[in-house]
Design an enzyme around this catalytic site. Structure first.
Site, PDB file in Angstrom:
ATOM      1  N   GLN A 262       0.878  -1.173   0.000  1.00 11.51           N
ATOM      2  CA  GLN A 262       0.000   0.000   0.000  1.00 11.51           C
ATOM      3  C   GLN A 262       0.914   1.221   0.000  1.00 11.51           C
ATOM      4  O   GLN A 262       1.359   1.682   1.047  1.00 11.51           O
ATOM      5  CB  GLN A 262      -0.933   0.013   1.216  1.00 11.51           C
ATOM      6  CG  GLN A 262      -1.949   1.153   1.174  1.00 11.51           C
ATOM      7  CD  GLN A 262      -2.766   1.282   2.452  1.00 11.51           C
ATOM      8  OE1 GLN A 262      -2.389   0.763   3.502  1.00 11.51           O
ATOM      9  NE2 GLN A 262      -3.889   1.986   2.376  1.00 11.51           N
TER      10      GLN A 262
ATOM     11  N   GLY B 166     -15.621   4.351  15.700  1.00  7.12           N
ATOM     12  CA  GLY B 166     -16.779   4.266  14.827  1.00  7.12           C
ATOM     13  C   GLY B 166     -17.947   3.614  15.546  1.00  7.12           C
ATOM     14  O   GLY B 166     -17.788   2.566  16.181  1.00  7.12           O
TER      15      GLY B 166
ATOM     16  N   HIS C  20      32.690 -22.974  41.408  1.00  8.96           N
ATOM     17  CA  HIS C  20      32.917 -21.534  41.522  1.00  8.96           C
ATOM     18  C   HIS C  20      33.792 -21.011  40.384  1.00  8.96           C
ATOM     19  O   HIS C  20      34.749 -21.663  39.978  1.00  8.96           O
ATOM     20  CB  HIS C  20      33.645 -21.164  42.834  1.00  8.96           C
ATOM     21  CG  HIS C  20      33.378 -22.076  43.979  1.00  8.96           C
ATOM     22  ND1 HIS C  20      32.334 -21.886  44.847  1.00  8.96           N
ATOM     23  CD2 HIS C  20      34.015 -23.202  44.395  1.00  8.96           C
ATOM     24  CE1 HIS C  20      32.341 -22.851  45.756  1.00  8.96           C
ATOM     25  NE2 HIS C  20      33.347 -23.667  45.494  1.00  8.96           N
TER      26      HIS C  20
ATOM     27  N   ALA D 166      37.804 -24.142  41.754  1.00  7.17           N
ATOM     28  CA  ALA D 166      37.515 -22.732  41.497  1.00  7.17           C
ATOM     29  C   ALA D 166      38.575 -22.117  40.599  1.00  7.17           C
ATOM     30  O   ALA D 166      39.764 -22.387  40.746  1.00  7.17           O
ATOM     31  CB  ALA D 166      37.442 -21.972  42.817  1.00  7.17           C
TER      32      ALA D 166
ATOM     33  N   GLU E   6     -18.110   6.746  11.485  1.00  5.99           N
ATOM     34  CA  GLU E   6     -16.878   7.156  12.148  1.00  5.99           C
ATOM     35  C   GLU E   6     -17.150   8.347  13.066  1.00  5.99           C
ATOM     36  O   GLU E   6     -18.049   9.160  12.807  1.00  5.99           O
ATOM     37  CB  GLU E   6     -15.811   7.516  11.108  1.00  5.99           C
ATOM     38  CG  GLU E   6     -15.369   6.354  10.240  1.00  5.99           C
ATOM     39  CD  GLU E   6     -14.722   5.238  11.041  1.00  5.99           C
ATOM     40  OE1 GLU E   6     -14.089   5.530  12.071  1.00  5.99           O
ATOM     41  OE2 GLU E   6     -14.851   4.070  10.639  1.00  5.99           O
TER      42      GLU E   6
END
Length: 456
Positions: A76, A140, A363, A380, A154
């Site tokens: 469009q 509307g 860890h 760790a 509307e």
């Protein structure tokens, strides 16, 4: 009476000026996906033979984002009203199919409501979705004579008397393809807006003696449109409240339903508990008795029975077998896999890595491109060094291995079963089964040493 086929037109050409964004309005997300995708999904579930998407502003971005080969893209170029938008799609309508008109910025419309609308459409007439509002300003109005719908006026064109009408048009309607094309060809722009209104087809149908059947949605929020970010945020909360209610009624314990977000699909077993501020994204499955702590993010993952994910952990594209524990503050990246009883603790990150049965990484660890056996302890600060600046390489650790703290494993490397890696070791060569490996610099003691004095 229903026709054998139905196509759907989704109007999505508007720019969305009040969003104050370069992104087309219909691409703004609700529950983690574009608003228009919610509408496309509803149309698909309803059984649409074809979905026509009328687009205008940001068309290329729309196509890049949606990537749906089944969509028929209808341009469009000028936005001259809803009737004009439908006129662009009309050449694609078959005479013997129904045409359902939806909107890309009305994301909460349900399949159930649309099915009732479709079922209510009279032969040769129009099915129209309407709602009654305490304050119908701006919408509307539905005009009736002796209870029958005669048209839509509307707001800008309505008389003072007509503006007192509380029943309003939602814009969603369904009609036969041949009828729709005929009515669309008769539209004019003789109105205050100078636009072609799709709503004028109601009066045209009435003039032909066609019946217009009005149907109300199950919830008014289904027909709420989005023009700005405030409205979008309100619909997000409505949607999330509905999802939370469904989960609660199905047996899932949400500790604070108002602070839970579902941005995908969630399947849960029995006695699942989810704390506050948890976000679920994509497709997630939680087994029986799973517990999710506060602030966690779970995405596209499968969590097995009796798993517990502690607060503020992130799990993405991962698979956890039964009785695994995660976090707090853990991160499982795509390809992470935990076998039964495995544990990943705080500030541990995994990526494309498998942690075996009963193995633990407690860890401050990174495990990437790694295959780790059963009953392994990862100390760790352990890092699998999987990247040389150009390529990724794999680390393999056998069963019953002990990896001491602050260890670097420079891939590609394999550590055999039962091996022990001493703390602070950098492993650059393969380690045999049951070996002890250490690579520390000898410890030096200097008697009488003094710290440097700061210069004044």
């Amino acid at each position: 009476m229903l026709n054998s086929a139905m196509s759907v037109v989704i109007l999505a050409a508007g720019k969305g000026t009040r969003m104050y964004s370069d992104i087309p309005k219909v691409l703004h997300t609700l529950a983690g996906k574009p608003m228009v995708q919610h509408v496309i999904d509803a149309a698909t579930k309803l059984g649409a033979a074809q979905v026509h998407l009328v687009y205008g502003h940001g068309g290329e971005l729309l196509k890049q984002t949606l990537k749906d080969d089944k969509l028929n893209w209808v341009l469009q170029a000028e936005q001259l009203g809803t009737g004009h938008a439908m006129q662009q799609a009309a050449p694609f309508f078959s005479d013997d199919e129904d045409i359902l008109m939806l909107y890309g910025d009305v994301p909460l419309i349900s399949v159930e409501t649309l099915q009732r609308l479709r079922d209510a459409k009279p032969q040769g007439g129009i099915g129209l979705l309407t709602v009654k509002l305490d304050d119908p300003s701006g919408y509307g109005r539905i005009t009736r004579e002796n209870g029958k719908v005669t048209g839509i006026v509307e707001h800008k064109d309505a008389t003072d008397e007509q503006r007192q009408i509380q029943e309003i048009n939602t814009g969603i309607l369904i009609a036969n393809g041949a009828d729709m094309k005929r009515w669309l060809s008769k539209l004019t722009n003789n109105n205050a807006q100078g636009e072609y209104y799709i709503t004028d087809i109601i009066a045209l149908a009435y003039q032909e003696g066609r019946e217009i059947a009005a149907v109300h949605p199950a919830r008014i929020s289904e027909t709420d449109g989005v023009n700005n970010r405030l409205q979008l945020s309100r619909l997000e909360r409505i949607y999330q409240a509905e999802q939370a209610e469904k989960l609660l009624l199905s047996g899932v314990m949400l500790r604070d339903p108002a602070r839970f977000d579902l941005r995908g699909t969630l399947h849960c077993g029995m006695d699942v508990e989810i704390d506050a501020n948890v976000i679920i994204e994509g497709y997630v499955t939680l087994g029986h008795r799973v517990k999710i702590g506060a602030g966690c993010i779970i995405k596209n993952s499968v969590i097995g029975d009796d798993c517990e994910i502690s607060p503020y952990s992130v799990v993405e594209d991962a698979h956890l077998e039964a009785a695994c524990t995660i976090g707090p503050f853990a991160r499982l990246r795509p390809g992470a896999e935990l076998l039964a009883g495995a544990h990943v603790g705080n500030f541990v990150e995994m990526k494309k890595a498998r942690l075996g049965k009963g193995s633990k990484a407690g860890h401050l660890t990174y495990l990437g491109d790694a295959e780790i056996g059963d009953n392994v302890n990862i100390g760790a600060g352990t890092i699998t060094c999987n990247y040389d600046g150009a390529n990724k390489f794999k680390t393999v650790i056998g069963d019953d291995v002990f990896v001491g703290s602050d260890t670097q494993l420079v891939a590609p490397v394999t550590v055999g079963k039962g091996a022990t890696i001493a703390a602070g070791t950098t492993v650059t060569r393969n380690v045999a089964d049951n070996e002890l490996v250490l690579s520390r610099v000898p410890q030096v003691h200097k008697q009488g040493w003094q710290r440097p004095v700061k210069k004044k």
